[in-house]
Design an enzyme around this catalytic site. Structure first.
Site, PDB file in Angstrom:
ATOM      1  N   LYS A   1      41.480  -4.923  15.878  1.00 37.43           N
ATOM      2  CA  LYS A   1      42.810  -5.263  15.336  1.00 37.43           C
ATOM      3  C   LYS A   1      43.562  -4.029  14.862  1.00 37.43           C
ATOM      4  O   LYS A   1      44.729  -3.852  15.176  1.00 37.43           O
ATOM      5  CB  LYS A   1      42.683  -6.215  14.131  1.00 37.43           C
ATOM      6  CG  LYS A   1      42.140  -7.580  14.444  1.00 37.43           C
ATOM      7  CD  LYS A   1      42.248  -8.503  13.223  1.00 37.43           C
ATOM      8  CE  LYS A   1      41.399  -8.060  12.040  1.00 37.43           C
ATOM      9  NZ  LYS A   1      39.962  -8.247  12.187  1.00 37.43           N
TER      10      LYS A   1
ATOM     11  N   ARG B   1      44.192 -15.202   7.232  1.00 33.96           N
ATOM     12  CA  ARG B   1      42.770 -15.384   7.466  1.00 33.96           C
ATOM     13  C   ARG B   1      42.301 -16.742   6.983  1.00 33.96           C
ATOM     14  O   ARG B   1      41.146 -17.109   7.204  1.00 33.96           O
ATOM     15  CB  ARG B   1      42.001 -14.337   6.666  1.00 33.96           C
ATOM     16  CG  ARG B   1      41.365 -13.218   7.454  1.00 33.96           C
ATOM     17  CD  ARG B   1      40.695 -12.316   6.442  1.00 33.96           C
ATOM     18  NE  ARG B   1      39.738 -11.389   6.969  1.00 33.96           N
ATOM     19  CZ  ARG B   1      40.025 -10.191   7.462  1.00 33.96           C
ATOM     20  NH1 ARG B   1      41.259  -9.798   7.591  1.00 33.96           N
ATOM     21  NH2 ARG B   1      39.045  -9.394   7.841  1.00 33.96           N
TER      22      ARG B   1
ATOM     23  N   ARG C   1      30.470 -11.491   7.113  1.00 39.66           N
ATOM     24  CA  ARG C   1      31.884 -11.462   7.497  1.00 39.66           C
ATOM     25  C   ARG C   1      32.118 -12.262   8.772  1.00 39.66           C
ATOM     26  O   ARG C   1      33.142 -12.934   8.922  1.00 39.66           O
ATOM     27  CB  ARG C   1      32.348 -10.015   7.678  1.00 39.66           C
ATOM     28  CG  ARG C   1      32.626  -9.336   6.339  1.00 39.66           C
ATOM     29  CD  ARG C   1      32.518  -7.829   6.418  1.00 39.66           C
ATOM     30  NE  ARG C   1      33.472  -7.225   7.311  1.00 39.66           N
ATOM     31  CZ  ARG C   1      33.269  -6.064   7.955  1.00 39.66           C
ATOM     32  NH1 ARG C   1      32.139  -5.407   7.794  1.00 39.66           N
ATOM     33  NH2 ARG C   1      34.191  -5.586   8.732  1.00 39.66           N
TER      34      ARG C   1
ATOM     35  N   ARG D   1      32.045   2.602   5.624  1.00 42.46           N
ATOM     36  CA  ARG D   1      32.686   1.533   4.853  1.00 42.46           C
ATOM     37  C   ARG D   1      31.633   0.665   4.185  1.00 42.46           C
ATOM     38  O   ARG D   1      30.651   0.289   4.817  1.00 42.46           O
ATOM     39  CB  ARG D   1      33.553   0.679   5.789  1.00 42.46           C
ATOM     40  CG  ARG D   1      35.027   0.779   5.469  1.00 42.46           C
ATOM     41  CD  ARG D   1      35.841   0.069   6.496  1.00 42.46           C
ATOM     42  NE  ARG D   1      35.690  -1.388   6.432  1.00 42.46           N
ATOM     43  CZ  ARG D   1      36.480  -2.231   7.075  1.00 42.46           C
ATOM     44  NH1 ARG D   1      37.470  -1.769   7.827  1.00 42.46           N
ATOM     45  NH2 ARG D   1      36.287  -3.524   6.992  1.00 42.46           N
TER      46      ARG D   1
ATOM     47  N   ARG E   1      30.777   1.994  13.516  1.00 40.22           N
ATOM     48  CA  ARG E   1      31.804   2.414  12.557  1.00 40.22           C
ATOM     49  C   ARG E   1      31.159   2.744  11.211  1.00 40.22           C
ATOM     50  O   ARG E   1      31.589   3.663  10.510  1.00 40.22           O
ATOM     51  CB  ARG E   1      32.833   1.292  12.391  1.00 40.22           C
ATOM     52  CG  ARG E   1      33.998   1.687  11.511  1.00 40.22           C
ATOM     53  CD  ARG E   1      35.100   0.646  11.561  1.00 40.22           C
ATOM     54  NE  ARG E   1      34.769  -0.531  10.776  1.00 40.22           N
ATOM     55  CZ  ARG E   1      35.524  -1.619  10.726  1.00 40.22           C
ATOM     56  NH1 ARG E   1      36.627  -1.707  11.441  1.00 40.22           N
ATOM     57  NH2 ARG E   1      35.186  -2.640   9.982  1.00 40.22           N
TER      58      ARG E   1
HETATM   59  P1  ADP Z   1      37.597  -6.535   9.226  1.00 43.98           P
HETATM   60  O1  ADP Z   1      38.566  -7.383   9.966  1.00 43.98           O
HETATM   61  O2  ADP Z   1      36.870  -5.576  10.118  1.00 43.98           O
HETATM   62  O3  ADP Z   1      36.680  -7.328   8.336  1.00 43.98           O
HETATM   63  P2  ADP Z   1      39.639  -5.714   7.366  1.00 43.98           P
HETATM   64  O4  ADP Z   1      39.969  -4.312   6.974  1.00 43.98           O
HETATM   65  O5  ADP Z   1      40.695  -6.524   8.021  1.00 43.98           O
HETATM   66  O6  ADP Z   1      38.375  -5.553   8.281  1.00 43.98           O
HETATM   67  O7  ADP Z   1      39.135  -6.531   6.094  1.00 43.98           O
HETATM   68  C1  ADP Z   1      38.121  -6.032   5.252  1.00 43.98           C
HETATM   69  C2  ADP Z   1      37.918  -6.965   4.063  1.00 43.98           C
HETATM   70  O8  ADP Z   1      39.149  -7.071   3.315  1.00 43.98           O
HETATM   71  C3  ADP Z   1      37.557  -8.413   4.380  1.00 43.98           C
HETATM   72  O9  ADP Z   1      36.170  -8.587   4.579  1.00 43.98           O
HETATM   73  C4  ADP Z   1      38.051  -9.131   3.106  1.00 43.98           C
HETATM   74  O10 ADP Z   1      37.158  -8.949   2.038  1.00 43.98           O
HETATM   75  C5  ADP Z   1      39.318  -8.387   2.754  1.00 43.98           C
HETATM   76  N1  ADP Z   1      40.517  -8.980   3.388  1.00 43.98           N
HETATM   77  C6  ADP Z   1      41.285  -8.421   4.356  1.00 43.98           C
HETATM   78  N2  ADP Z   1      42.286  -9.246   4.700  1.00 43.98           N
HETATM   79  C7  ADP Z   1      42.147 -10.351   3.937  1.00 43.98           C
HETATM   80  C8  ADP Z   1      42.859 -11.571   3.823  1.00 43.98           C
HETATM   81  N3  ADP Z   1      43.920 -11.828   4.592  1.00 43.98           N
HETATM   82  N4  ADP Z   1      42.420 -12.488   2.925  1.00 43.98           N
HETATM   83  C9  ADP Z   1      41.371 -12.262   2.166  1.00 43.98           C
HETATM   84  N5  ADP Z   1      40.641 -11.142   2.208  1.00 43.98           N
HETATM   85  C10 ADP Z   1      41.011 -10.188   3.088  1.00 43.98           C
END
Ligand code: ADP
Length: 207
Positions: free
Chosen positions: A13, A88, A145, A134, A128
């Site tokens: 993404k 999400r 996740r 991370r 990664r």
């Molecule tokens: P990935 O899609 O690889 O998990 P992101 O950087 O999009 O990586 O998200 C990392 C973390 O940030 C998620 O596991 C969650 O804890 C939090 N997060 C990101 N976007 C949202 C969202 N829209 N709602 C709730 N938590 C979020």
């Protein structure tokens, strides 16, 4: 233009959102990045979010909406946005729709879904982890996740698909190819009416 990128962790993404943002001259808004910035800056929101991020749980909707509202409204006045990682959850999708309704003159809205098999997602996330370190890219947190994606986010896909513009792209191809497929689909696919309807979630319960 308003794009939503909805795909599991590791699907690419962030990479594709950055390219789409340059290509269409729209803002790239990553909910995960914004949250990590709050944590790094040790803000009030950051101090609450940090434990959710570490566990791989979703940060509560109110907090995510709070940090995104300003940037989204600003982007709207500036040509639009590609939202990476939001919505999400069902509630976030409703909020995204509500905000979209407030905006006039938007000529495209679409939901881009990158399809990548589970083994490949895990492989990428572990790679990664080695490069970026991370906190949420460990084996156990990755599994969690992915489970959260299945239970909270995956259900949004069927809804968006049934409404009109859903662009499914094979995310296992080389990065350039994925990008070409997304842009090709966006430039040719679905009538504007369907695009306008694409992110409406108000009658999801009646399907
Ligand atoms: P990935 O899609 O690889 O998990 P992101 O950087 O999009 O990586 O998200 C990392 C973390 O940030 C998620 O596991 C969650 O804890 C939090 N997060 C990101 N976007 C949202 C969202 N829209 N709602 C709730 N938590 C979020």
């Amino acid at each position: 233009m308003r794009l939503l990128l909805v795909a599991p962790p590791g699907a690419g993404k962030g990479t594709q959102a950055a390219r789409l943002s340059t290509h269409y001259a729209i803002a790239h808004l990553s909910s995960g990045e914004l949250l990590r910035k709050e944590v790094a800056a040790d803000t009030k929101i950051g101090r609450i979010a940090v434990d959710y991020l570490r566990r791989g749980d979703l940060v509560p909707d109110e907090l995510v909406i709070e940090i995104l509202a300003g940037p989204v409204l600003q982007a709207v006045g500036n040509g639009g946005y590609v939202l990476d990682g939001f919505p999400r959850t069902r509630r976030q999708a409703e909020e995204a729709y509500r905000v979209a309704q407030l905006v006039e003159g938007i000529d495209l809205q679409a939901v881009v879904h990158l399809e990548v098999r589970r083994e490949e997602l895990r492989r990428r996330l572990l790679a990664r982890a080695r490069q970026e370190g991370r906190v949420d890219d460990t084996d156990a947190v990755i599994s969690h996740r992915l489970e959260i994606f299945d239970s909270e986010t995956e259900p949004l896909l069927g809804f968006y698909r049934s409404r009109g513009l859903m662009v499914d792209v094979n995310g296992e191809q080389p990065i350039d190819r994925v990008f070409v497929d997304i842009v090709g689909a966006l430039d040719t696919y679905a009538p504007v009416d369907a695009r306008r309807r694409a992110t409406g979630i108000e009658d999801a319960g009646t399907r």
